[in-house]
Design a protein around this motif. Structure first.
Motif, PDB file in Angstrom:
ATOM      1  N   ALA A  49     -30.009 -35.712 -76.944  1.00  0.00           N
ATOM      2  CA  ALA A  49     -31.146 -35.663 -75.240  1.00  0.00           C
ATOM      3  C   ALA A  49     -32.577 -34.892 -75.095  1.00  0.00           C
ATOM      4  O   ALA A  49     -33.765 -35.466 -75.205  1.00  0.00           O
ATOM      5  CB  ALA A  49     -30.655 -35.939 -74.413  1.00  0.00           C
ATOM      6  N   LYS A  50     -32.398 -33.856 -75.426  1.00  0.00           N
ATOM      7  CA  LYS A  50     -33.945 -32.524 -75.559  1.00  0.00           C
ATOM      8  C   LYS A  50     -34.761 -33.638 -76.617  1.00  0.00           C
ATOM      9  O   LYS A  50     -35.630 -33.409 -76.096  1.00  0.00           O
ATOM     10  CB  LYS A  50     -33.108 -31.368 -75.541  1.00  0.00           C
ATOM     11  CG  LYS A  50     -34.089 -30.393 -75.060  1.00  0.00           C
ATOM     12  CD  LYS A  50     -33.781 -28.821 -74.593  1.00  0.00           C
ATOM     13  CE  LYS A  50     -35.301 -28.293 -74.394  1.00  0.00           C
ATOM     14  NZ  LYS A  50     -35.182 -26.623 -73.895  1.00  0.00           N
ATOM     15  N   GLU A  51     -33.996 -33.125 -78.138  1.00  0.00           N
ATOM     16  CA  GLU A  51     -34.376 -33.888 -78.393  1.00  0.00           C
ATOM     17  C   GLU A  51     -35.485 -35.127 -78.580  1.00  0.00           C
ATOM     18  O   GLU A  51     -36.894 -35.452 -78.915  1.00  0.00           O
ATOM     19  CB  GLU A  51     -34.173 -33.787 -80.141  1.00  0.00           C
ATOM     20  CG  GLU A  51     -34.046 -32.104 -80.744  1.00  0.00           C
ATOM     21  CD  GLU A  51     -32.426 -32.301 -82.107  1.00  0.00           C
ATOM     22  OE1 GLU A  51     -31.989 -33.238 -82.356  1.00  0.00           O
ATOM     23  OE2 GLU A  51     -31.572 -31.428 -82.252  1.00  0.00           O
ATOM     24  N   ASP A  52     -34.968 -35.997 -77.131  1.00  0.00           N
ATOM     25  CA  ASP A  52     -35.485 -37.098 -78.111  1.00  0.00           C
ATOM     26  C   ASP A  52     -36.406 -37.634 -76.448  1.00  0.00           C
ATOM     27  O   ASP A  52     -36.879 -39.027 -75.955  1.00  0.00           O
ATOM     28  CB  ASP A  52     -34.356 -38.613 -77.754  1.00  0.00           C
ATOM     29  CG  ASP A  52     -33.841 -38.401 -79.571  1.00  0.00           C
ATOM     30  OD1 ASP A  52     -34.465 -37.164 -79.872  1.00  0.00           O
ATOM     31  OD2 ASP A  52     -32.841 -39.025 -79.586  1.00  0.00           O
ATOM     32  N   SER A  53     -36.220 -36.033 -75.549  1.00  0.00           N
ATOM     33  CA  SER A  53     -36.781 -36.031 -74.577  1.00  0.00           C
ATOM     34  C   SER A  53     -36.200 -37.117 -73.054  1.00  0.00           C
ATOM     35  O   SER A  53     -37.099 -38.210 -72.657  1.00  0.00           O
ATOM     36  CB  SER A  53     -38.246 -36.705 -74.769  1.00  0.00           C
ATOM     37  OG  SER A  53     -39.247 -35.943 -75.338  1.00  0.00           O
ATOM     38  N   LEU A  54     -35.197 -37.011 -73.735  1.00  0.00           N
ATOM     39  CA  LEU A  54     -34.490 -38.099 -72.923  1.00  0.00           C
ATOM     40  C   LEU A  54     -33.818 -37.132 -71.083  1.00  0.00           C
ATOM     41  O   LEU A  54     -33.581 -36.283 -72.172  1.00  0.00           O
ATOM     42  CB  LEU A  54     -33.520 -38.428 -73.128  1.00  0.00           C
ATOM     43  CG  LEU A  54     -33.728 -39.310 -74.177  1.00  0.00           C
ATOM     44  CD1 LEU A  54     -32.181 -39.770 -74.795  1.00  0.00           C
ATOM     45  CD2 LEU A  54     -33.996 -40.967 -73.726  1.00  0.00           C
ATOM     46  N   ASN A  55     -34.028 -37.788 -70.356  1.00  0.00           N
ATOM     47  CA  ASN A  55     -33.222 -37.301 -69.027  1.00  0.00           C
ATOM     48  C   ASN A  55     -31.487 -37.214 -68.393  1.00  0.00           C
ATOM     49  O   ASN A  55     -31.200 -38.889 -68.909  1.00  0.00           O
ATOM     50  CB  ASN A  55     -34.621 -37.355 -67.654  1.00  0.00           C
ATOM     51  CG  ASN A  55     -35.336 -36.517 -67.263  1.00  0.00           C
ATOM     52  OD1 ASN A  55     -35.366 -35.407 -68.054  1.00  0.00           O
ATOM     53  ND2 ASN A  55     -36.495 -37.702 -66.982  1.00  0.00           N
ATOM     54  N   ILE A  56     -30.842 -36.501 -68.536  1.00  0.00           N
ATOM     55  CA  ILE A  56     -29.293 -37.205 -68.742  1.00  0.00           C
ATOM     56  C   ILE A  56     -28.842 -36.763 -67.703  1.00  0.00           C
ATOM     57  O   ILE A  56     -29.302 -35.561 -66.883  1.00  0.00           O
ATOM     58  CB  ILE A  56     -28.326 -37.092 -69.741  1.00  0.00           C
ATOM     59  CG1 ILE A  56     -28.952 -37.996 -70.775  1.00  0.00           C
ATOM     60  CG2 ILE A  56     -27.101 -36.899 -69.029  1.00  0.00           C
ATOM     61  CD1 ILE A  56     -28.247 -37.298 -72.742  1.00  0.00           C
ATOM     62  N   ALA A  57     -28.590 -37.779 -66.635  1.00  0.00           N
ATOM     63  CA  ALA A  57     -27.408 -37.044 -65.373  1.00  0.00           C
ATOM     64  C   ALA A  57     -26.592 -36.583 -65.230  1.00  0.00           C
ATOM     65  O   ALA A  57     -25.946 -35.957 -66.121  1.00  0.00           O
ATOM     66  CB  ALA A  57     -26.951 -38.014 -64.254  1.00  0.00           C
ATOM     67  N   LYS A  58     -26.476 -35.117 -64.619  1.00  0.00           N
ATOM     68  CA  LYS A  58     -25.174 -33.723 -64.720  1.00  0.00           C
ATOM     69  C   LYS A  58     -24.161 -34.319 -64.322  1.00  0.00           C
ATOM     70  O   LYS A  58     -23.075 -33.762 -65.081  1.00  0.00           O
ATOM     71  CB  LYS A  58     -25.983 -32.716 -64.647  1.00  0.00           C
ATOM     72  CG  LYS A  58     -27.083 -31.877 -65.139  1.00  0.00           C
ATOM     73  CD  LYS A  58     -27.020 -31.581 -66.691  1.00  0.00           C
ATOM     74  CE  LYS A  58     -28.289 -31.119 -66.657  1.00  0.00           C
ATOM     75  NZ  LYS A  58     -29.039 -31.546 -68.390  1.00  0.00           N
ATOM     76  N   LEU A  59     -24.031 -34.606 -63.343  1.00  0.00           N
ATOM     77  CA  LEU A  59     -23.266 -35.436 -62.478  1.00  0.00           C
ATOM     78  C   LEU A  59     -22.956 -35.967 -61.893  1.00  0.00           C
ATOM     79  O   LEU A  59     -23.931 -36.676 -60.842  1.00  0.00           O
ATOM     80  CB  LEU A  59     -22.407 -33.603 -61.558  1.00  0.00           C
ATOM     81  CG  LEU A  59     -21.996 -32.226 -62.347  1.00  0.00           C
ATOM     82  CD1 LEU A  59     -22.212 -31.638 -60.888  1.00  0.00           C
ATOM     83  CD2 LEU A  59     -21.251 -32.763 -62.984  1.00  0.00           C
ATOM     84  N   ARG A  60     -21.838 -37.234 -61.882  1.00  0.00           N
ATOM     85  CA  ARG A  60     -21.886 -37.873 -60.867  1.00  0.00           C
ATOM     86  C   ARG A  60     -20.411 -38.372 -60.381  1.00  0.00           C
ATOM     87  O   ARG A  60     -19.228 -38.260 -60.936  1.00  0.00           O
ATOM     88  CB  ARG A  60     -22.126 -39.073 -61.877  1.00  0.00           C
ATOM     89  CG  ARG A  60     -23.713 -39.782 -61.650  1.00  0.00           C
ATOM     90  CD  ARG A  60     -23.602 -40.854 -61.398  1.00  0.00           C
ATOM     91  NE  ARG A  60     -25.880 -40.810 -61.470  1.00  0.00           N
ATOM     92  CZ  ARG A  60     -26.682 -41.576 -62.276  1.00  0.00           C
ATOM     93  NH1 ARG A  60     -26.170 -42.376 -62.132  1.00  0.00           N
ATOM     94  NH2 ARG A  60     -28.186 -41.401 -61.427  1.00  0.00           N
TER      95      ARG A  60
END
Length: 60
Positions: A49-60
């Motif tokens: 995700a970091k390589e593709d510049s994506l933001n991902i929620a850590k916890l839900r």
């Protein structure tokens, strides 16, 4: 609680997996859920995700 064992350690990402990662991240899915859906480790998903510049929620 035992950690899931990932048999795909160090396998290259396929285009289908990358597309699914982008789709799930855009839907706002949590990191743990995305990792499970892709049968990848959370760390692997975070790195990709970091390589593709994506933001991902850590916890839900």
């Amino acid at each position: 609680m035992a950690e899931a064992k990932f048999e795909r350690h160090r396998h290259a990402w396929t285009q289908d997996e990358i597309q699914k990662l982008h789709t799930l991240a855009k839907k706002g899915m949590a990191l743990k859920a995305i990792a499970k859906a892709l049968t990848r480790s959370e760390e692997s998903v975070k790195v990709r995700a970091k390589e593709d510049s994506l933001n991902i929620a850590k916890l839900r």
